[in-house]
Design an enzyme around this catalytic site. Structure first.
Site, PDB file in Angstrom:
ATOM      1  N   TYR A   6       0.858  -1.183   0.000  1.00 34.59           N
ATOM      2  CA  TYR A   6       0.000   0.000   0.000  1.00 34.59           C
ATOM      3  C   TYR A   6       0.897   1.236   0.000  1.00 34.59           C
ATOM      4  O   TYR A   6       1.909   1.266  -0.684  1.00 34.59           O
ATOM      5  CB  TYR A   6      -0.997  -0.059   1.175  1.00 34.59           C
ATOM      6  CG  TYR A   6      -2.176   0.854   0.960  1.00 34.59           C
ATOM      7  CD1 TYR A   6      -3.056   0.618  -0.101  1.00 34.59           C
ATOM      8  CD2 TYR A   6      -2.394   1.965   1.748  1.00 34.59           C
ATOM      9  CE1 TYR A   6      -4.123   1.465  -0.347  1.00 34.59           C
ATOM     10  CE2 TYR A   6      -3.462   2.817   1.511  1.00 34.59           C
ATOM     11  CZ  TYR A   6      -4.320   2.567   0.465  1.00 34.59           C
ATOM     12  OH  TYR A   6      -5.373   3.410   0.213  1.00 34.59           O
ATOM     13  N   LYS A  22      -6.264  -1.653  -0.457  1.00 35.26           N
ATOM     14  CA  LYS A  22      -6.979  -1.445   0.804  1.00 35.26           C
ATOM     15  C   LYS A  22      -7.581  -2.757   1.291  1.00 35.26           C
ATOM     16  O   LYS A  22      -7.543  -3.080   2.489  1.00 35.26           O
ATOM     17  CB  LYS A  22      -8.075  -0.401   0.592  1.00 35.26           C
ATOM     18  CG  LYS A  22      -8.414   0.409   1.834  1.00 35.26           C
ATOM     19  CD  LYS A  22      -7.333   1.432   2.133  1.00 35.26           C
ATOM     20  CE  LYS A  22      -7.724   2.352   3.268  1.00 35.26           C
ATOM     21  NZ  LYS A  22      -6.747   3.426   3.474  1.00 35.26           N
TER      22      LYS A  22
END
Length: 556
Positions: free
Chosen positions: A96, A169
């Protein structure tokens, strides 16, 4: 056949959630039609993870590591999440933020396989059909992460390239809190892009027109919400990286009718609230008595103001009193109600012009330093992305106003942070209670070592999502967000000088379970829970998917 040999890949190797590669036993290989299709060795998941980690370590850059992990994700999800979970502090920045930002900029060029649902504003008639292709029923989905990619991290508008924001996510949700990877959906809302580089790139895979706005945009978002809520009524609808002109309006306008959550607003606000609560443990003050200055009044900054204001209200202030204890400073200076064209997300905190009429001004603006001197804030938050904005003069003025201020420069990456702790700690003479938005080393000053916590939303939103799922929460309430923040803050001991305000990322899975229990309890207390459990702690543990191969190969 003319001597040409054709080959097909057996189904058991094509499904990433069921594929176990070299871990298939010989009996399983025979049963699943894999005889002769794999090397002779039969490995354990731990052995596979060790090899994968070694292969990962040979990748030359973080982007190369991202691409390696993405390919592993597509091939064997159990092994992917095993690897991610075993090395979460190291790999979280790879899968991420910040590495995903580099991957997004190359996404159309590097396109390999789709892991998302793509909804085009040009084809609204396809929205329902797009979800129906998944073959999932109303009880099969716990979580949907959607983005229109208008405000990706610190890099702006990236259109359909931003799909990996939703995918990434969801990976964090699964690794950190055990959301089952088969019960989640990543969605990209392709409403066009204003990024000229993309519009003129022959490889770009999204709609080739400017971003749709106004009624057409609102209607498309409403169509997404109504369709997703109808088809998957138990799913939490997570919004990510929407632009500031839309994010708060969508959240406020739909929070009462949908299970909607915006991490940029609510998650960021709640993790900052956790930092504040830890700081108040040191200062022994009430949240009701705080004075907050936010430098950078965009989506994140106003989301933080919303969460701290909500906490003030729960502590006894009226909404009007709470708003009066917040000051926003943006690029045009202190936000006041005589400014033209204030966006709706700033207007709630705009100061009366008469109140600040006599404050000193620079080039017609009330700048940050003046605001700090006049307000004497107990909390100073930075979400501006203006590197170095918290100068020595600002930090010294902050500490002159109160004895132990909470100082939270949250912009990232490091090239955008308002002040580094190794500057601010000496400037404040060790008084500032700090957390930052990036991982940093401890700072030693005057014989004390200060551990600086990272205000990473991953400390909070996975547990919040898991708690909402376990409780079957109809809505995400302010009480649930505050419970999540309190649970995060409760995992640190701030009694020692220099202690961190936030827990470390390395304990993220255990931390998420604690947060989930607190959130589920708050959902019940706020009257939005639709599920009850005799033992909530056990219910949370039971809900957490573990990266382990099923007892029978081919099962889920």
């Amino acid at each position: 056949m003319n001597g040409v040999v054709t080959s097909t890949v057996p189904a058991a190797l094509c499904d990433p959630l069921r594929n176990r590669g070299t871990a298939f036993t010989h009996a399983e290989r025979e049963r699943l039609g894999l005889t002769g299709r794999l090397p002779a060795a039969v490995e354990t998941l731990d052995q596979q993870a060790a090899r994968a980690y070694a292969q990962l370590g040979r990748q030359p850059t973080d982007l190369a590591k991202y691409l390696y992990l993405d390919a592993l994700h597509d091939r064997n999800e159990t092994l992917y999440f095993k690897l991610l979970l075993d090395h979460l502090p190291e790999l979280l920045p790879v899968v991420y933020d910040p590495t995903v930002g580099d991957a997004i900029q190359q996404w159309s060029h590097d396109y390999r396989r789709s892991r998302a649902v793509y909804l085009s504003v040009d084809r609204p008639q396809d929205v329902r059909a797009s979800f129906e292709t998944l073959g999932l029923g109303p009880d099969d989905v716990d979580l949907i992460v959607v983005s229109d990619a208008q405000q990706i991290l610190g890099i702006g508008d990236w259109g359909v390239n931003g799909t990996d924001i939703s995918v990434g996510k969801l990976a964090v949700y699964t690794a950190a809190a055990g959301l089952h990877p088969e019960r989640v959906i990543a969605v990209n809302l392709d409403v066009g892009t204003d990024n000229q580089v993309l519009l003129n790139d022959p490889m770009y895979l999204g709609n080739r027109h400017a971003r749709v706005t106004g009624t057409a945009y609102d209607d498309f978002v409403a169509l997404y919400l109504s369709t997703a809520a109808e088809l998957f009524p138990r799913a939490l609808l997570h919004f990510e990286d929407f632009g500031p002109s839309h994010a708060r309006r969508i959240l406020v306008g739909n929070a009462k009718d949908h299970r909607i959550f915006n991490d940029d607003l609510q998650g960021t606000g709640a993790i900052v609230m956790a930092s504040v609560l830890s700081g108040l443990e040191v200062t022994r003050q009430s949240v009701a008595d705080q004075r907050l200055v936010v430098f950078g009044a965009g989506t994140a900054g106003t989301g933080i103001a919303d969460q701290i204001s909500a906490a003030m209200v729960r502590a006894g202030r009226t909404p009007e009193q709470a708003a009066s204890q917040v000051w926003l400073v943006d690029k045009d200076g202190l936000v006041s109600d005589d400014m033209d064209g204030l966006p709706d997300y700033q207007s709630a905190y705009a100061r009366p012009a008469e109140e600040v009429r006599d404050w000193p001004r620079t080039d017609g603006r009330i700048d940050l330093l003046t605001a700090v001197r006049q307000v004497r804030p107990t909390i100073l938050v930075g979400t501006s992305t203006v590197h170095g904005a918290f100068t020595q003069e600002v930090v010294e003025a902050l500490c002159a106003g109160v004895e132990r201020p909470v100082l939270l420069p949250l912009s990232n990456p490091g090239s955008r942070i308002e002040v580094m702790p190794d500057q601010a700690i000496p400037w404040s003479k060790g008084k500032a209670l700090m957390a930052v938005g990036i991982p940093v080393d401890p700072v030693t000053y005057d014989g004390t070592t200060y551990t600086i916590g990272q205000a990473n939303n991953a400390l909070l939103y996975p547990g919040l999502g898991l708690g909402a799922v376990v409780a079957g929460a109809e809505h995400i309430t302010d009480g649930m967000l505050l419970a999540a923040a309190t649970a995060v803050a409760g995992q640190v001991d701030v009694s020692e000088p220099g202690a961190s305000l936030l827990p470390p990322v390395r304990n993220l899975r255990a931390s998420s379970a604690v947060v989930a229990v607190a959130v589920a309890e708050a959902a019940a207390g706020d009257g939005v829970a639709t599920r009850t459990h005799g033992n909530l702690v056990q219910a949370v543990q039971d809900a957490m998917w573990q990266p382990a191969y099923a007892e029978r190969a081919g099962d889920r």
